[in-house]
Design an enzyme around this catalytic site. Structure first.
Site, short mmCIF file in Angstrom:
data_model
loop_
_atom_site.label_atom_id
_atom_site.label_comp_id
_atom_site.label_asym_id
_atom_site.label_seq_id
_atom_site.Cartn_x
_atom_site.Cartn_y
_atom_site.Cartn_z
CE LYS A 1 28.82 35.54 -46.93
NZ LYS A 1 30.27 35.15 -45.64
CE1 TYR B 1 26.41 39.61 -45.19
CE2 TYR B 1 28.68 39.56 -45.56
CZ TYR B 1 27.66 38.84 -44.69
OH TYR B 1 27.74 38.51 -43.67
P1 NAD Z 1 35.90 30.29 -39.04
O1 NAD Z 1 37.41 30.07 -39.53
O2 NAD Z 1 35.49 30.74 -37.47
O3 NAD Z 1 34.45 28.53 -38.87
C1 NAD Z 1 35.31 27.68 -39.29
C2 NAD Z 1 34.96 26.18 -38.98
O4 NAD Z 1 35.61 25.14 -40.07
C3 NAD Z 1 36.41 26.23 -37.71
O5 NAD Z 1 35.86 25.59 -36.68
C4 NAD Z 1 37.20 25.28 -38.29
O6 NAD Z 1 38.31 24.15 -36.79
C5 NAD Z 1 36.54 24.32 -39.27
N1 NAD Z 1 37.06 23.63 -40.54
C6 NAD Z 1 36.81 22.56 -40.97
N2 NAD Z 1 37.57 22.43 -41.99
C7 NAD Z 1 38.61 23.59 -41.72
C8 NAD Z 1 39.83 23.54 -42.82
N3 NAD Z 1 40.66 22.79 -43.70
N4 NAD Z 1 40.50 24.25 -43.08
C9 NAD Z 1 39.94 25.30 -41.37
N5 NAD Z 1 38.91 25.38 -41.36
C10 NAD Z 1 38.13 24.50 -40.97
O7 NAD Z 1 34.70 30.52 -40.11
P2 NAD Z 1 33.76 31.41 -39.72
O8 NAD Z 1 33.47 32.66 -39.68
O9 NAD Z 1 33.03 30.45 -38.89
O10 NAD Z 1 32.80 30.82 -41.42
C11 NAD Z 1 31.93 30.06 -41.35
C12 NAD Z 1 31.38 30.07 -42.65
O11 NAD Z 1 30.63 30.92 -42.43
C13 NAD Z 1 31.82 30.23 -43.91
O12 NAD Z 1 31.03 30.08 -45.19
C14 NAD Z 1 31.68 32.25 -44.23
O13 NAD Z 1 31.31 33.01 -45.43
C15 NAD Z 1 30.36 31.82 -43.18
N6 NAD Z 1 30.06 32.87 -42.41
C16 NAD Z 1 28.48 33.30 -43.12
C17 NAD Z 1 28.26 34.42 -42.25
C18 NAD Z 1 27.01 35.79 -41.93
O14 NAD Z 1 26.69 36.75 -41.65
N7 NAD Z 1 26.22 34.56 -42.97
C19 NAD Z 1 29.16 35.34 -40.83
C20 NAD Z 1 30.06 34.27 -40.68
C21 NAD Z 1 31.09 33.70 -41.66
#
Ligand code: NAD
Length: 414
Positions: free
Chosen positions: A164, A252
């Protein structure tokens, strides 16, 4: 990032000690109903309090081959929540890793026993079509990359789990749904709260009539932002995130309100507060909104990137109220019933990871649904409805006028 991050500090050991016999009986509905009735609430109809998705209760008969996921994007959520959750899956397993940083993929591959032949980069990702161990791709990338990787995964002949918010806008969501239909593969959105036992309990209570007719919902989600941490940087960049606190955390409250009421709002209003720090210049730092429902219920919500962690849900009915605080945590959600004039008199205890891990349940749900031929709990159409509502809320905030969201019943389109 998220209203749930504070709960990361709860240690495994701590969680495992919290659950007791009371927790088990509350999950089964026994203690909760007894306490509710002692407060003067009527007994909910029989059958409520159980998981709302019956297919979760039907295990797969063939346990020999577990369903293989490729995880795309090895950031915070993937590494800290999803990868460890496979250990508690009954039907799903980790089959491949996809990252822009192949050394990181190798390190995690070594840890989780994934061979080099199942490690991919974003550039050679399409080769995954030839990997028979991968049944589904789980996309955990910045929001702007969800549509592209979903469509590439369907072209590779895989099922898709996508985080999401589903995508940046409704047009992208529609293309993702269409690509899944064309490929004949499932699309599921990663709404983990749909697999949280406390949330199930809350939904059952909300729909049981125990608090009378639902009238007012209040939701608040927020967190502090650290601009030096890469996980926050893309969230502050509109082209990558699509928006700020509403897209990331407010979703949420939007999904939760709809889920509790089993209804969609017909009109929204909103205000975006002026940024208090230049780092928020591209996105909404703090936003408040109102969603009006045809039933007469109203939901008002807030989301912020500049507050101490908050994750609250309150449903006020004609005969009482139901509170969740925290409501969207990874491990320690609570739900309580209150009567007007009373102080909080009843709440569920924390649940341990051993009782039901929402991440593992979510990962298991896709293969169980596919095997049973049942619809997934959070379809692409469900994810698209939230994205459409987010767009309408932004439109209302920018125009200063209410925006109609009376689009008809999206459930009839699936
Ligand atoms: P994050 O920044 O920690 O991880 C993102 C990953 O994508 C990293 O490994 C990064 O290197 C990679 N990436 C690839 N291309 C990129 C670019 N162009 N710019 C930046 N990063 C790039 O983020 P996250 O917190 O893991 O979130 C990722 C997804 O998961 C989002 O859509 C977020 O909304 C979702 N999320 C959901 C929940 C949940 O509870 N369901 C919790 C956190 C995050």
């Amino acid at each position: 990032m998220g209203s749930h991050s504070s709960s990361d500090k709860v240690t495994n050991t701590g969680r495992r000690h919290i659950i007791g016999a009371l927790g088990a009986s509350i999950l089964a509905g026994g203690a909760s109903q007894a306490v509710a009735q002692s407060l003067g609430f009527p007994a909910p109809p029989a059958g409520l309090g159980k998981r709302p998705y019956p297919n979760l209760l039907r295990p797969l008969s063939d346990k020999k081959r577990k369903f293989g996921y490729a995880i795309v994007g090895l950031g915070k959520y993937a590494v800290n929540q999803i990868l460890p959750a496979f250990a508690e899956c009954e039907h799903a397993r980790l089959a491949a890793l996809v990252s822009g940083d192949i050394e990181k993929a190798r390190r995690l591959g070594n840890h989780y026993g994934i061979e080099e032949s199942h490690l991919y980069t974003y550039d050679n990702f399409d080769k995954i079509a030839q990997d028979p161990d991968v049944d589904a791709v789980y996309i955990i990338l910045p929001n702007s990359l969800h549509a592209d990787f979903t469509i590439r995964s369907f072209r590779a002949g895989k099922h898709v789990m996508c985080e999401k918010p589903m995508a940046l806008n409704a047009e992208e969501c529609q293309r993702m749904i269409d690509a899944g239909k064309k490929a004949g593969k499932e699309l599921m959105i990663g709404y983990r709260c749909h697999f949280d036992p406390i949330t199930h309990k809350a939904v059952a209570l909300a729909r049981s009539g125990v608090i009378g007719t639902p009238q007012i919902i209040t939701t608040d989600n927020g967190d502090n932002t650290d601009p030096t941490d890469p996980t926050y940087q893309w969230r502050l960049t509109r082209s990558l995130s699509g928006g700020g606190a509403l897209m990331d955390l407010g979703i949420y409250g939007i999904n939760g309100s709809r889920y509790m009421l089993n209804e969609d709002p017909v009109e929204v209003q909103a205000t975006i507060m002026p940024p208090t720090d230049p780092m928020f210049r591209q996105i909404d730092e703090t936003i408040v909104w109102i969603m009006r429902y045809r039933s007469g219920a109203v939901a008002h919500g807030s989301a912020s990137f500049n507050v101490n962690a908050m994750s609250r849900f309150n449903l006020q009915g004609t005969k009482g109220s139901m509170r969740m605080d925290p409501a969207t945590s990874y491990w320690c959600n609570t739900v309580s019933l209150c009567k007007t004039g009373d102080t909080q008199t009843w709440s569920t205890p924390m649940f341990t990871i051993n009782e039901l891990n929402q991440f593992s349940a979510q990962l298991d749900h896709l293969p169980i649904s596919i095997a049973n031929g049942t619809r997934v709990a959070a379809t692409g159409e469900e994810g698209m409805q939230d994205v459409r509502l987010i767009q309408a809320i932004y439109k209302a905030a920018h125009s200063g006028r209410p925006v109609s969201t009376d689009w008809g019943d999206w459930r009839k389109t699936i």
